[in-house]
Design a protein around this motif. Structure first.
Motif, short mmCIF file in Angstrom:
data_model
loop_
_atom_site.label_atom_id
_atom_site.label_comp_id
_atom_site.label_asym_id
_atom_site.label_seq_id
_atom_site.Cartn_x
_atom_site.Cartn_y
_atom_site.Cartn_z
N ASP A 169 0.78 -1.23 0.00
CA ASP A 169 0.00 0.00 0.00
C ASP A 169 0.82 1.29 0.00
O ASP A 169 0.48 2.25 -0.67
CB ASP A 169 -0.85 0.02 1.28
CG ASP A 169 -2.29 -0.29 0.98
OD1 ASP A 169 -2.63 -0.45 -0.19
OD2 ASP A 169 -3.05 -0.35 1.95
N THR A 173 0.70 4.45 -2.62
CA THR A 173 0.37 5.84 -2.25
C THR A 173 1.49 6.80 -2.63
O THR A 173 1.25 7.92 -3.06
CB THR A 173 0.08 5.94 -0.75
OG1 THR A 173 -1.06 5.14 -0.46
CG2 THR A 173 -0.20 7.38 -0.33
N GLU B 21 -10.82 2.32 -7.08
CA GLU B 21 -9.81 2.35 -6.02
C GLU B 21 -10.42 2.98 -4.79
O GLU B 21 -11.36 3.76 -4.88
CB GLU B 21 -8.61 3.22 -6.44
CG GLU B 21 -7.77 2.59 -7.51
CD GLU B 21 -6.57 3.48 -7.88
OE1 GLU B 21 -6.06 4.19 -6.98
OE2 GLU B 21 -6.20 3.46 -9.06
N ASP B 23 -10.69 5.73 -1.84
CA ASP B 23 -10.28 7.14 -1.78
C ASP B 23 -9.00 7.24 -0.96
O ASP B 23 -8.82 6.51 0.02
CB ASP B 23 -11.37 7.97 -1.08
CG ASP B 23 -12.55 8.23 -2.00
OD1 ASP B 23 -12.46 7.90 -3.20
OD2 ASP B 23 -13.57 8.76 -1.51
N LEU B 24 -8.15 8.18 -1.33
CA LEU B 24 -6.98 8.45 -0.50
C LEU B 24 -7.35 9.64 0.38
O LEU B 24 -7.60 10.73 -0.10
CB LEU B 24 -5.77 8.78 -1.39
CG LEU B 24 -4.43 8.85 -0.66
CD1 LEU B 24 -4.07 7.50 -0.05
CD2 LEU B 24 -3.32 9.30 -1.60
N PRO B 159 -5.58 4.95 2.30
CA PRO B 159 -6.56 4.57 1.28
C PRO B 159 -7.75 3.90 1.96
O PRO B 159 -7.57 2.95 2.71
CB PRO B 159 -5.79 3.56 0.42
CG PRO B 159 -4.62 3.11 1.22
CD PRO B 159 -4.46 4.01 2.41
#
Ligand code: SF4
Lengths: 196, 470
Positions: A169, A173, B21, B23-24, B159
């Motif tokens: 992850d 990011t 995906e 959300d960040l 995330p």
């Protein structure tokens, strides 16, 4: 993180609902500061009972855990996932998982496969009748096969993709650092900071 | 269509949104403690990554720390290693920390609000499931695992998939002897330990509006026990009043801008929730747990239930198992259950109002013979405030133990533990098997019930005291 595509192995039937993370790994094992070696803490209290399922020689090398509903409730401790994985489990099957536990599992590469309770019952019956039953969990097809049981399972599509690709992850990011910087530049000035 | 409080806070923190995906989300405040962080810092070190925003990160020592003799080295070598690891990690990565002995040390969920760091409309995370406490301010606050701790340390984002929303509407006014703890225990018994799963709970209605900030924190704290990751309450004047003037509260023009923003956060009148539960506050009474999960509760004035009282097989089996573990017989009046230890503390009920409420009941009386009562303030600040009001002396005069701040007997990780078979009335949030020490038996109660129980020796409400002590 290792890629997960198909896993085949022995399965242990854990006939209990609401197995909270305090049962999966009691608090006394959380004091360690390393990330491995938690297998001895797995179900520590229950393992003192000789009749507990994992104490039975036929199930000690199980890599698939078939659990009752609401598995992994309670404390957010990720150690529960580490303990299951350090012990050798690759998959937990249940009709319902606690959110945090499921999230933690996805990050570590422990597959949490959600099926209907009647599928759980069938799998329990199967592996209890014959502990040697091989359970195959195919992530590409989202399918479990064991003996005469074939069932689809549910898994979050994003977690599924990450597990199939073996992606971590943070790395994902980090691809978006520019957008993070942009967001930070626009944060209101009244938001607090922890430094003096 | 209107949006809920949770949706507004969410929307305001989206850094990146892409099809298929999660959300960040940007994280405004990351609280850290010794238990769930060492492996996260290890991960950073291994990858050569710094902490991205040390100024939005704060560490405190709470789970492992002793609540007596705190200036001596921690006796248990493993606990000490974990606390030392946190201190070293914070020094190495530049994260502010409140260590044992510091005037700001305390339970992570007591420390954030008391410093004014928890504010409406923020995203707050911590490697601890009771992070939901901070939702009392209208913040979106939730517990995360250690991998996520590492993720937030490295990027200050997470995330996440959107949650569903559930309104818990509590109409009417709570009767005088019913507290926030009774209310949340009743809610959990009603919706079950899995009932909130996948949801953010929003507590609303007249009874919620009437609560103090500390009582709201008690409610939000236990959202996780209903399976929800977060619980929220719309910010209002009570919220603003509580924050104003605290060390990290906005000042001057920032204060006005903040209040203006905070005032836009409450759910719109036409907002839609995915689910709603309605509760009539006027029907409630003091409530306690009898079993081994927080959903296994009944009114204090009733009896221990029988497995036959439940409709489905798994609940029947769970009840039978819980009764056995708890050493209880169905049909026994709850008020006949004798307890050995009363624990007043934790991030659920270890704040100054909780201590005041208990002290008011205990004042001038002695705790029951042979019973042990431990008072453990949630933070050093709470402890000092209580001492300045003379509460410590009230407890000590009654025969209770007055301790230093920490998680203490909320979980069996530090020297404060139950021994096998020992029964407690505890103001904490979890009655799981072995939670307060291997073999320990826990009844979750409000501070008021804890105090009355300490005086009578059996589970009791303040109303029960009138005949006996007077
Ligand atoms: S007081 Fe209890 S619930 Fe709260 S943070 Fe400490 S251990 Fe967790």
């Amino acid at each position: 993180m290792d890629k997960f595509t198909v896993h085949t192995g022995n399965a242990a039937p854990l006939r209990a609902s609401n197995v909270d993370t305090d049962q999966i790994i009691p608090a006394e094992y959380l004091k360690r500061i390393t990330r491995h070696g938690f297998e001895d803490g797995l179900f520590a209290a229950w393992r003192k009972d000789p009749s507990f399922i994992l104490n039975q020689p036929t199930y000690t090398n199980a890599t698939v855990l078939i659990a009752g509903p609401d598995f992994g409730t309670g404390s957010s401790r990720e150690h529960a996932v580490w303990a299951l994985m350090d012990y050798g489990f690759k998959v937990v099957i249940s009709s319902r998982f606690a959110d945090i536990f499921r999230g933690n599992s996805g990050k570590q590469g422990l597959l949490t496969a959600v099926v209907d309770q009647d599928v759980v019952e069938k799998l329990w019956a199967l592996v209890e009748a014959n502990p040697e039953t091989q359970v195959t969990v195919d992530l590409e097809k989202s399918q479990i096969t064991a003996g005469d049981v074939t069932a689809k399972f549910e898994v979050d599509s994003y977690v599924r993709w990450r597990l199939l690709e073996g992606l971590d992850d943070i790395g994902l990011t980090m691809r978006h650092v520019d957008q993070i910087a942009e967001f930070e530049a626009k944060r209101p000035t009244f938001k607090p900071v922890t430094t003096a | 269509m209107g949006r809920t409080l949770a949706e507004k806070v969410w929307d305001d923190h989206v850094v990146r949104r892409a099809d298929g995906e999660p959300d960040l989300l940007f994280i405004d405040l990351h609280l850290v403690h010794e238990v769930t962080s060492p492996q996260a810092f290890d991960g950073l070190r291994a990858a050569g990554r710094p902490v991205h925003r040390t100024d939005l990160t704060l560490a405190t020592e709470d789970h492992n720390v002793p609540t007596m003799d705190i200036l001596k080295p921690i006796a248990d070598p493993i606990s000490r290693a974990q606390v030392d690891a946190l201190r070293n990690n914070c020094a190495e990565f530049g994260v502010p920390i409140f260590s044992l002995g510091n005037a700001e040390q305390g339970i992570v969920h007591v420390v954030g609000p008391q410093l004014g760091l928890t504010q409406p409309g923020m995203t707050v995370v911590c490697g601890d499931s009771h992070t939901s406490t901070h939702g009392a301010f209208g913040a979106l606050a939730f517990g995360i695992g250690t991998s996520e701790v590492e993720h937030v340390l490295a990027t200050q984002t997470l995330p996440l998939k959107p949650f569903k929303t559930m309104a818990i509407t509590v109409n009417g006014a709570l009767p005088a002897d019913v507290t926030a703890k009774d209310l949340i225990l009743t809610i959990i018994a009603k919706i079950g330990t899995g009932g909130g799963q996948g949801y953010v709970l929003e507590y609303r209605g007249d009874a919620i509006k009437a609560l103090s900030m500390e009582a709201r924190m008690t409610i939000c704290n236990m959202s996780i026990e209903a399976g929800a990751r977060a619980g929220m309450i719309a910010p209002d004047e009570t919220t603003f009043e509580y924050i104003k003037g605290r060390e990290h509260a906005p000042k001057g023009a920032d204060w006005d801008a903040a209040v203006e923003y905070w005032s836009t956060l409450p759910s719109d009148a036409d907002a839609r929730y995915d689910a709603e539960v309605i509760i009539d506050a006027t029907t409630l009474s003091p409530f306690v747990t009898w079993g081994t999960n927080p959903g296994q509760g009944v009114p204090l004035a009733s009896v221990v239930p029988s497995p036959d009282d439940f409709d489905n097989e798994s609940e029947k089996a769970a009840a039978a198992k819980a009764l056995e573990y708890m050493g209880l017989t169905a049909g026994t009046p709850i008020k006949d259950i004798k307890v050995d230890t009363v624990f007043l503390g934790s991030c659920t009920n270890g704040r100054i109002e909780d201590l005041r409420a208990a002290a008011a009941i205990i004042k001038g009386h002695k705790i029951a013979d042979g019973l042990r009562m431990m008072i453990v303030p949630g933070s050093v600040k709470v402890r000092l405030a209580a001492m300045s009001e003379g509460l410590d002396q009230i407890f000590i005069d009654a025969g209770a133990e007055w301790r230093e701040a920490g998680c203490s007997m909320c979980l069996g990780m530090n020297p404060d533990k139950l021994v096998p078979g020992e029964r407690s009335a505890s103001t904490s949030n979890r009655n799981f098997e072995g939670r307060q020490g291997p073999g320990g038996r826990t009844h979750l109660v409000s501070p008021q019930v804890a105090a009355a129980t300490a005086l009578r020796g059996t589970l009791s409400s303040p109303a029960d005291l009138e005949e006996k002590v007077g």
